[in-house]
Design an enzyme around this catalytic site. Structure first.
Site, short mmCIF file in Angstrom:
data_model
loop_
_atom_site.label_atom_id
_atom_site.label_comp_id
_atom_site.label_asym_id
_atom_site.label_seq_id
_atom_site.Cartn_x
_atom_site.Cartn_y
_atom_site.Cartn_z
N PRO A 15 2.32 2.28 12.29
CA PRO A 15 2.95 3.55 12.68
C PRO A 15 2.61 3.95 14.12
O PRO A 15 1.48 3.79 14.56
CB PRO A 15 2.35 4.55 11.68
CG PRO A 15 1.92 3.72 10.52
CD PRO A 15 1.49 2.41 11.09
N GLU A 24 4.18 1.77 -0.60
CA GLU A 24 5.05 1.97 -1.76
C GLU A 24 4.23 2.13 -3.04
O GLU A 24 4.63 2.85 -3.96
CB GLU A 24 6.05 0.82 -1.91
CG GLU A 24 7.02 0.68 -0.73
CD GLU A 24 8.09 1.78 -0.68
OE1 GLU A 24 7.90 2.87 -1.25
OE2 GLU A 24 9.13 1.52 -0.05
N LYS A 32 1.34 3.63 -3.24
CA LYS A 32 0.86 5.03 -3.23
C LYS A 32 2.02 5.99 -3.51
O LYS A 32 1.83 7.04 -4.14
CB LYS A 32 0.21 5.35 -1.88
CG LYS A 32 -1.12 4.63 -1.65
CD LYS A 32 -2.24 5.27 -2.44
CE LYS A 32 -3.60 4.69 -2.06
NZ LYS A 32 -4.71 5.34 -2.78
N TYR A 42 0.84 -1.21 0.00
CA TYR A 42 0.00 0.00 0.00
C TYR A 42 0.88 1.26 0.00
O TYR A 42 0.74 2.12 -0.87
CB TYR A 42 -0.89 -0.04 1.23
CG TYR A 42 -1.89 1.10 1.34
CD1 TYR A 42 -3.05 1.12 0.55
CD2 TYR A 42 -1.71 2.13 2.27
CE1 TYR A 42 -3.97 2.15 0.67
CE2 TYR A 42 -2.64 3.16 2.39
CZ TYR A 42 -3.78 3.16 1.59
OH TYR A 42 -4.69 4.19 1.72
N TYR A 80 -4.90 -3.09 19.33
CA TYR A 80 -3.66 -3.72 18.87
C TYR A 80 -2.49 -3.03 19.57
O TYR A 80 -2.40 -1.79 19.58
CB TYR A 80 -3.52 -3.60 17.36
CG TYR A 80 -4.68 -4.20 16.56
CD1 TYR A 80 -5.52 -5.17 17.11
CD2 TYR A 80 -4.92 -3.80 15.25
CE1 TYR A 80 -6.58 -5.71 16.37
CE2 TYR A 80 -5.97 -4.34 14.51
CZ TYR A 80 -6.79 -5.30 15.08
OH TYR A 80 -7.83 -5.83 14.35
N ASP A 129 -0.26 -1.75 22.76
CA ASP A 129 -0.68 -1.21 24.07
C ASP A 129 -1.65 -0.04 23.91
O ASP A 129 -2.09 0.55 24.90
CB ASP A 129 0.54 -0.82 24.92
CG ASP A 129 1.34 0.33 24.28
OD1 ASP A 129 0.90 0.88 23.25
OD2 ASP A 129 2.41 0.66 24.82
#
Ligand code: NAD
Ligand code: UDP
Length: 308
Positions: free
Chosen positions: A271, A145, A147, A143, A202, A204
């Site tokens: 991220p 790379e 974009k 996705y 997903y 902490d």
């Protein structure tokens, strides 16, 4: 104008088709229904200015149009990772086909790019001049790379053939018409809260995202497309980051849910932070988000109540 919207049966695409029709344009909606649905556009099909074409943008398309909004691409990680080769082809072959169409017809071409071009950003907030921190071989790369390559292609078509381009870097956007099984965080948390099922966090839950309501985003896309002076890339998003833990609590509170929180492994390359610097959009497009997260969540929750 005769405007082509690829991915027009998706969450954002269907709202964009609707907004363009309301402005008096004719819309050709192209979609292969990978994540989109006929239901999203069923109310538009009686409109004589609306046309639907089932087509996969990885194949060339020969139509006559004045403008192109290229939104075709699954946007949710679970969907774009299901068939990563097709995801990459959709972004790259799709961009080549649609830029070729723009070159032949002289149509303006807007690419729905993404905050994912910044990868797992080291710099925050992210400005358009930041080149990003992207893993080229990870599970999100198809996705990210794809974009990034689509942005590259748009700028090369512009430099080489003077193609008229616009690049919008869209940050997380939510609202009605997200699919129940979309898998992105806002729809997941709302559906889980309404069903009083555990909310799946997903990692902490300290990772942040900035959530833009769809009406603001569509307004930004249209302002960018019809602006004569700026090509972008332009960040479009709501610059109010929130950790996923806090988002879960907000949604539990608004829905009055009895859901508990469960913590699951963090997917690879997720991220840690994401926060748009929207100075450029403010100054050059006169755009900024108007809908607060609390108001947008209430409206989105009302929508999902009708679907569950
Ligand atoms: P979505 O999954 O609801 O919509 C994508 C649409 O593209 C679907 O209707 C799907 O069927 C269609 N599609 C996928 N592959 C195709 C192909 N090969 N040919 C034709 N159609 C195809 O997602 P969305 O949230 O509406 O996202 C729309 C666009 O905006 C995407 O390009 C996405 O990358 C971009 N974007 C969205 C967000 C967001 O938060 N919503 C953020 C950044 C970028
Ligand atoms: N996320 C989560 N629970 C879910 C779905 C997502 O905690 O059920 C997290 C995900 O790991 C990410 C954030 O929420 O950190 C945003 O995820 P989404 O898939 O909506 O979009 P992304 O910004 O990661 O592309």
């Amino acid at each position: 104008m005769q405007i082509l919207v690829t991915g027009g049966a998706g969450f954002l695409g269907s709202h964009l088709c609707e907004a363009l029709l309301a402005k008096g344009h004719s819309v050709l909606c192209v979609d292969n229904f990978y994540t989109g649905s006929l239901e999203n556009i069923s109310h538009l099909r009686e409109n004589p200015n609306f046309e639907l074409l089932r087509h996969d943008v990885t194949f060339p398309l020969y139509v006559e149009v004045d403008g192109i909004f290229n939104l075709a691409c699954p946007a949710s990680p679970i969907h774009y990772q299901k068939n990563p080769v097709q995801t990459f082809k959709t972004s790259v072959h799709g961009a080549i086909n649609l830029l070729g169409l723009a070159k032949r017809t002289g149509a303006r071409f807007l690419q729905a790019s993404t905050s994912e071009v910044y990868g797992d950003p080291i710099m925050s907030p992210q400005t358009e001049s930041y080149w990003g921190n992207v893993n080229p071989i990870g599970i999100r790369s198809c996705y990210d790379e794809g974009k990034r390559a689509a942005e590259t292609l748009a700028f090369d078509y512009h430099r080489q053939f003077q193609t008229d381009i616009r690049i919008a870097r869209i940050f997380n956007t939510y609202g009605p018409r997200m699919a129940i099984d979309d898998g992105r965080v806002v729809s997941n948390f709302i559906v889980q809260a309404l069903r009083n099922e555990p909310i799946t966090i997903y990692g902490d839950g300290s990772q942040t995202r900035s959530f833009c309501y769809y009406t603001d985003l569509i307004d930004g896309l249209i302002k960018l497309f019809f602006n004569e002076e700026i090509q972008g890339p332009v960040n479009l998003g709501n610059p109010k980051p929130i950790p996923m833990n806090s988002l879960a609590k907000e949604i539990i509170e608004i829905t009055g849910s009895s859901s508990d929180l469960v913590f699951l492994p963090l997917p690879g390359d997720d991220p840690k932070q994401r926060d748009p610097d929207i100075t450029l959009a403010r100054e050059r497009l006169g755009w900024e988000p108007l809908v607060d997260r609390a108001d947008g969540l209430v409206k989105t929750i009302e929508y999902f109540k009708t679907k569950i």
